[in-house]
Scaffold this active site. Structure first.
Site, short mmCIF file in Angstrom:
data_model
loop_
_atom_site.label_atom_id
_atom_site.label_comp_id
_atom_site.label_asym_id
_atom_site.label_seq_id
_atom_site.Cartn_x
_atom_site.Cartn_y
_atom_site.Cartn_z
N LEU A 60 -22.84 1.50 -3.29
CA LEU A 60 -23.91 1.29 -2.33
C LEU A 60 -23.98 2.38 -1.26
O LEU A 60 -24.70 2.24 -0.28
CB LEU A 60 -23.74 -0.08 -1.66
CG LEU A 60 -23.92 -1.29 -2.58
CD1 LEU A 60 -23.41 -2.56 -1.90
CD2 LEU A 60 -25.37 -1.44 -2.99
N GLY A 61 -23.24 3.45 -1.48
CA GLY A 61 -23.20 4.53 -0.50
C GLY A 61 -24.10 5.70 -0.82
O GLY A 61 -23.89 6.80 -0.29
N TYR A 66 0.83 -1.20 0.00
CA TYR A 66 0.00 0.00 0.00
C TYR A 66 0.87 1.26 0.00
O TYR A 66 1.90 1.31 0.67
CB TYR A 66 -0.92 0.03 1.22
CG TYR A 66 -2.05 -0.95 1.20
CD1 TYR A 66 -2.31 -1.74 0.08
CD2 TYR A 66 -2.88 -1.11 2.30
CE1 TYR A 66 -3.36 -2.64 0.08
CE2 TYR A 66 -3.94 -2.01 2.30
CZ TYR A 66 -4.17 -2.78 1.19
OH TYR A 66 -5.21 -3.67 1.19
N SER A 107 -14.22 -3.82 0.44
CA SER A 107 -15.14 -3.16 -0.49
C SER A 107 -16.60 -3.39 -0.07
O SER A 107 -17.43 -3.82 -0.87
CB SER A 107 -14.93 -3.64 -1.93
OG SER A 107 -15.59 -2.79 -2.86
N PRO A 108 -16.94 -3.10 1.18
CA PRO A 108 -18.29 -3.37 1.67
C PRO A 108 -19.40 -2.58 0.98
O PRO A 108 -20.56 -2.99 1.00
CB PRO A 108 -18.21 -3.01 3.16
CG PRO A 108 -17.11 -2.01 3.24
CD PRO A 108 -16.11 -2.46 2.22
N LEU A 109 -19.03 -1.46 0.35
CA LEU A 109 -20.02 -0.65 -0.37
C LEU A 109 -19.79 -0.70 -1.88
O LEU A 109 -20.27 0.15 -2.62
CB LEU A 109 -19.99 0.80 0.12
CG LEU A 109 -20.27 0.99 1.62
CD1 LEU A 109 -20.20 2.46 1.99
CD2 LEU A 109 -21.64 0.41 1.99
#
Length: 330
Positions: A218-219, A53, A211-213
Site C-alpha cells: 500500500l506504499g 528480533y 504491517s500498516p502498509l
C-alpha cells in the site's frame, strides 16, 4: 506529534509507534541509533521490539542495539515508552518458549539485561499459549508488576475470544489486565474488525497495528515500479499479493494521486482514523523514512475518500449494512 492514552490506561503514547524489527538484520547499529534519535526529535516516544528480533532462534540482537542506545544517556530511556514481547522460542530446550511462569520470568530478566533498563513499560504476549492456564500467566505477570519490572501488559495476534478470556481471568484477580492488543491491520487486511476490534473497544484495550502498509503493497508499489525505484512490495510474498490484486492497487494509487497524497500516508492516515486504534507501527530503515511517516499525521481523509476506500477494500463479513460484530447476526 499527536499523543493518546494507551487503551484505558493513563499512559501517554505517540500516535505513531516505532517498530524496530529491522534493527540488526536490515539496519546497522549506527543507523538504528540514528533512526531512534530521529524518532525522538519528531516526538515519537513509543518503541516496539521483541526478544526474538534480530536473529533466530536465539534473538536478542535488536534488544541489545536498543540497550546500547539507552546507554548513551541524554534522557533516551526516560523519554521512551518501551514495549517488548515474550512467547516465541529463544532456544531449543522445552522451556525456552511459551507463557509458562518459568519462561516468562526468565525471558523478562533476559530482556531487561539486553535492554539495559530496570523495567519494561509494556510487556506483550507475542501469541496466545493454548497450553498454559490464565491463572499461571497472570500470577507470573502480577509478580513482575509487584517487583516493578513491568508496568503494563499487552497481547499480540490474539483473537477476540482470547482477549475476553484474558480479561475475565484478570478481573477475578482484581488486576488491570491487558491495555493493548497488537495485530495485523491495514486496508487489505481488515479481519480484526469482525471480533478483535469490537472486543478491544469494549474492554478499553488500545489496538496497535502492525504491517500498516501490508508489507509495502500500500506504499505506492506500482508507481515505484514504473519509476524504476526499489519498492518493498516488489519482493517476497508481496509479489503474489500485487499480482492477485493489481487492479485494486492501481485504483488505490489513482485515488491517492487524485487527492494529492502519497499512498503510504493514506494507508497510515486511514488507520489513524479508525476508532480504537492507538497507532500504526512504522518500521523505518532510514531517517528519511521516519520523516516521511510523520507527515501522515497531517493527512485528514474526508468522508468521501473514506467511503471510496471502503469500496476498494470492503470490510469483511458484512451482513447487509451491519457493522461487526453484528455482521454475524440476523
Amino acid at each position: 506529534m499527536e499523543y493518546t492514552r494507551l487503551g484505558r490506561s493513563g499512559l501517554s503514547v505517540s500516535r505513531l509507534v516505532l517498530g524496530t524489527m529491522n534493527f540488526g538484520p536490515e539496519t546497522s547499529e549506527t543507523d538504528s541509533h540514528a533512526v531512534m534519535d530521529s524518532a525522538h526529535e519528531h516526538g515519537i516516544n513509543f518503541f516496539d521490539t521483541a526478544d526474538v528480533y534480530g536473529a533466530r532462534p536465539a534473538g536478542g540482537v535488536t534488544e541489545q542495539i536498543i540497550g546500547r542506545w539507552f546507554e548513551r544517556g541524554g534522557g533516551r530511556r526516560d523519554k521512551t515508552v518501551l514495549a517488548t514481547k515474550v512467547y516465541l522460542p529463544t532456544g531449543e530446550w522445552p522451556n525456552n518458549g511459551g507463557l509458562s511462569a518459568r519462561h516468562i520470568m526468565g525471558a523478562c530478566e533476559s530482556s531487561l539485561r539486553r535492554l539495559q533498563t530496570d523495567h519494561i513499560d509494556l510487556y506483550q504476549m507475542h501469541h496466545i499459549d493454548r497450553n498454559t492456564p490464565w491463572e499461571e500467566i497472570w500470577e507470573a505477570f502480577t509478580v513482575l508488576r509487584q517487583q516493578g519490572k513491568v508496568l503494563y501488559f499487552g497481547s499480540s495476534n490474539f483473537a477476540g475470544w482470547h482477549i475476553a478470556q484474558a480479561q475475565e481471568a484478570a478481573r477475578t484477580r482484581h488486576f488491570l489486565g491487558l491495555v493493548s492488543e497488537q495485530s495485523i491491520y491495514n486496508l487489505m487486511n481488515r479481519w480484526i474488525e469482525l471480533e478483535v476490534l469490537p472486543a478491544a473497544r469494549d474492554y478499553g484495550i488500545g489496538v496497535i497495528a502492525w504491517s500498516p502498509l501490508n508489507a509495502g503493497v500500500l506504499g505506492g508499489v506500482l508507481r515505484k515500479q514504473l519509476d524504476g525505484r526499489s519498492a518493498r512490495g516488489s519482493s517476497g510474498r508481496s509479489v503474489a499479493t500485487v499480482a492477485e490484486h493489481r487492479e485494486t492497487i492501481a485504483a488505490y494509487e489513482k485515488l491517492c494521486a487524485l487527492i494529492g497524497v502519497d499512498p503510504a500516508h493514506v494507508g497510515l492516515a486511514w488507520l489513524l482514523a479508525q476508532d480504537g486504534v492507538t497507532g500504526p507501527i512504522i518500521g523505518p530503515r532510514t531517517i528519511e523514512q521516519v520523516e516521511s511517516s510523520v507527515r501522515a499525521l497531517d493527512v485528514r481523509l474526508d468522508a468521501g475518500t473514506l467511503a471510496e476506500l471502503d469500496e476498494l477494500f470492503p470490510p469483511p463479513g458484512l451482513n447487509g449494512a451491519k457493522p461487526a460484530p453484528e455482521a454475524y447476526a440476523w
